[in-house]
Design a protein around this motif. Structure first.
Motif, mmCIF file in Angstrom:
data_model
loop_
_atom_site.group_PDB
_atom_site.id
_atom_site.type_symbol
_atom_site.label_atom_id
_atom_site.label_comp_id
_atom_site.label_asym_id
_atom_site.label_seq_id
_atom_site.Cartn_x
_atom_site.Cartn_y
_atom_site.Cartn_z
ATOM 1 N N ARG A 115 -13.343 -34.308 -20.308
ATOM 2 C CA ARG A 115 -13.022 -33.359 -19.230
ATOM 3 C C ARG A 115 -11.773 -32.548 -19.569
ATOM 4 O O ARG A 115 -11.699 -31.355 -19.279
ATOM 5 C CB ARG A 115 -12.853 -34.090 -17.908
ATOM 6 N N ALA A 116 -10.786 -33.167 -20.192
ATOM 7 C CA ALA A 116 -9.593 -32.433 -20.615
ATOM 8 C C ALA A 116 -9.943 -31.424 -21.704
ATOM 9 O O ALA A 116 -9.457 -30.283 -21.697
ATOM 10 C CB ALA A 116 -8.524 -33.404 -21.092
ATOM 11 N N ILE A 117 -10.801 -31.814 -22.628
ATOM 12 C CA ILE A 117 -11.236 -30.888 -23.685
ATOM 13 C C ILE A 117 -12.066 -29.768 -23.080
ATOM 14 O O ILE A 117 -11.953 -28.606 -23.478
ATOM 15 C CB ILE A 117 -11.999 -31.648 -24.788
ATOM 16 N N LYS A 118 -12.877 -30.084 -22.087
ATOM 17 C CA LYS A 118 -13.663 -29.066 -21.390
ATOM 18 C C LYS A 118 -12.729 -28.058 -20.708
ATOM 19 O O LYS A 118 -12.964 -26.849 -20.755
ATOM 20 C CB LYS A 118 -14.581 -29.715 -20.351
ATOM 21 N N ALA A 119 -11.661 -28.536 -20.089
ATOM 22 C CA ALA A 119 -10.705 -27.646 -19.425
ATOM 23 C C ALA A 119 -10.056 -26.702 -20.434
ATOM 24 O O ALA A 119 -9.944 -25.500 -20.202
ATOM 25 C CB ALA A 119 -9.640 -28.474 -18.706
ATOM 26 N N LEU A 120 -9.628 -27.259 -21.566
ATOM 27 C CA LEU A 120 -9.023 -26.452 -22.618
ATOM 28 C C LEU A 120 -10.004 -25.407 -23.133
ATOM 29 O O LEU A 120 -9.674 -24.220 -23.249
ATOM 30 C CB LEU A 120 -8.567 -27.359 -23.769
ATOM 31 N N THR A 121 -11.221 -25.832 -23.428
ATOM 32 C CA THR A 121 -12.232 -24.936 -23.969
ATOM 33 C C THR A 121 -12.570 -23.825 -22.983
ATOM 34 O O THR A 121 -12.678 -22.653 -23.356
ATOM 35 C CB THR A 121 -13.496 -25.734 -24.348
ATOM 36 N N ALA A 122 -12.717 -24.178 -21.712
ATOM 37 C CA ALA A 122 -13.008 -23.179 -20.674
ATOM 38 C C ALA A 122 -11.897 -22.132 -20.613
ATOM 39 O O ALA A 122 -12.165 -20.931 -20.516
ATOM 40 C CB ALA A 122 -13.184 -23.861 -19.323
ATOM 41 N N ARG A 123 -10.652 -22.595 -20.660
ATOM 42 C CA ARG A 123 -9.518 -21.659 -20.616
ATOM 43 C C ARG A 123 -9.568 -20.707 -21.797
ATOM 44 O O ARG A 123 -9.438 -19.497 -21.650
ATOM 45 C CB ARG A 123 -8.216 -22.451 -20.617
ATOM 46 N N LEU B 191 -12.026 -19.837 -23.664
ATOM 47 C CA LEU B 191 -13.206 -18.954 -23.646
ATOM 48 C C LEU B 191 -13.206 -18.022 -22.442
ATOM 49 O O LEU B 191 -14.069 -17.150 -22.338
ATOM 50 C CB LEU B 191 -14.488 -19.787 -23.666
ATOM 51 N N GLY B 192 -12.282 -18.230 -21.511
ATOM 52 C CA GLY B 192 -12.218 -17.381 -20.322
ATOM 53 C C GLY B 192 -13.359 -17.606 -19.347
ATOM 54 O O GLY B 192 -13.801 -16.678 -18.672
ATOM 55 N N LEU B 193 -13.829 -18.858 -19.256
ATOM 56 C CA LEU B 193 -14.964 -19.161 -18.391
ATOM 57 C C LEU B 193 -14.546 -19.348 -16.937
ATOM 58 O O LEU B 193 -13.430 -19.777 -16.657
ATOM 59 C CB LEU B 193 -15.661 -20.444 -18.873
ATOM 60 N N THR B 194 -15.472 -19.061 -16.039
ATOM 61 C CA THR B 194 -15.272 -19.347 -14.622
ATOM 62 C C THR B 194 -15.606 -20.815 -14.376
ATOM 63 O O THR B 194 -16.157 -21.504 -15.247
ATOM 64 C CB THR B 194 -16.192 -18.498 -13.741
ATOM 65 N N TYR B 195 -15.325 -21.274 -13.170
ATOM 66 C CA TYR B 195 -15.671 -22.650 -12.808
ATOM 67 C C TYR B 195 -17.174 -22.890 -12.952
ATOM 68 O O TYR B 195 -17.592 -23.889 -13.532
ATOM 69 C CB TYR B 195 -15.214 -22.963 -11.382
ATOM 70 N N HIS B 196 -17.980 -21.967 -12.435
ATOM 71 C CA HIS B 196 -19.433 -22.152 -12.501
ATOM 72 C C HIS B 196 -19.944 -22.150 -13.940
ATOM 73 O O HIS B 196 -20.812 -22.951 -14.293
ATOM 74 C CB HIS B 196 -20.151 -21.102 -11.659
ATOM 75 N N GLU B 197 -19.409 -21.281 -14.768
ATOM 76 C CA GLU B 197 -19.800 -21.270 -16.182
ATOM 77 C C GLU B 197 -19.395 -22.578 -16.865
ATOM 78 O O GLU B 197 -20.152 -23.114 -17.678
ATOM 79 C CB GLU B 197 -19.154 -20.085 -16.902
ATOM 80 N N THR B 198 -18.225 -23.066 -16.507
ATOM 81 C CA THR B 198 -17.723 -24.304 -17.101
ATOM 82 C C THR B 198 -18.606 -25.488 -16.733
ATOM 83 O O THR B 198 -19.025 -26.269 -17.595
ATOM 84 C CB THR B 198 -16.275 -24.574 -16.639
ATOM 85 N N GLU B 199 -18.905 -25.624 -15.456
ATOM 86 C CA GLU B 199 -19.657 -26.789 -14.993
ATOM 87 C C GLU B 199 -21.143 -26.714 -15.308
ATOM 88 O O GLU B 199 -21.784 -27.730 -15.524
ATOM 89 C CB GLU B 199 -19.429 -27.002 -13.500
ATOM 90 N N SER B 200 -21.699 -25.513 -15.342
ATOM 91 C CA SER B 200 -23.147 -25.420 -15.569
ATOM 92 C C SER B 200 -23.527 -25.237 -17.030
ATOM 93 O O SER B 200 -24.613 -25.633 -17.438
ATOM 94 C CB SER B 200 -23.742 -24.272 -14.750
#
Length: 131
Positions: A74-82, A84-93
């Motif tokens: 989940r921490a790596i997902k948060a870093l990667t989302a940031r 890549l400039g992803l939104t919450y929905h893009e991150t979770e889905s």
């Protein structure tokens, strides 16, 4: 070394609880409204996690060392989302960071970027000896 900045994202009072006990209509509404800034009571948001992960990477970069960092999905997902400039929905889905997968980030001289994310370790080792 160990460093608290690469720990899993804290879910605060919801830590260890079943999803169906946490995701009430009120909780979901707040999650939808706040997105990556949402945090459980006493916990931290995905953006909080990304901030500390980037701080950790910046420290490694200052020491001018190549490193393999082991962290939580989940921490790596948060870093990667940031990055890549992803939104919450893009991150979770759409962003999949399975346990034991490999995510590679590199500093391109202007900041951190994702080389790849969530690849099976076996695949990475077979094709990229540099990790």
């Amino acid at each position: 070394i160990t460093d608290n900045r690469i720990l899993e994202i804290s879910r605060g009072k919801h830590e260890g609880m079943f999803k169906q006990d946490v995701y009430t209509p009120e909780f979901v509404a707040e999650l939808e409204r706040l997105g990556l800034d949402h945090k459980s009571p006493g916990g931290e948001s995905l953006n909080d996690g990304a901030d500390r992960m980037i701080d950790f990477l910046d420290d490694i970069e200052e020491k001018n060392t190549s490193s393999v960092v082991v962290g939580h999905s989940r921490a790596i997902k948060a870093l990667t989302a940031r990055l890549l400039g992803l939104t919450y929905h893009e991150t979770e889905s759409g962003l999949k960071i399975p346990n034991t997968s490999v995510t590679r980030v590199e500093n391109n001289g202007r900041g951190w970027e994702v080389a790849f994310a969530g690849k099976p370790a076996r695949e990475v080792i077979a094709h990229d000896r540099r990790l």
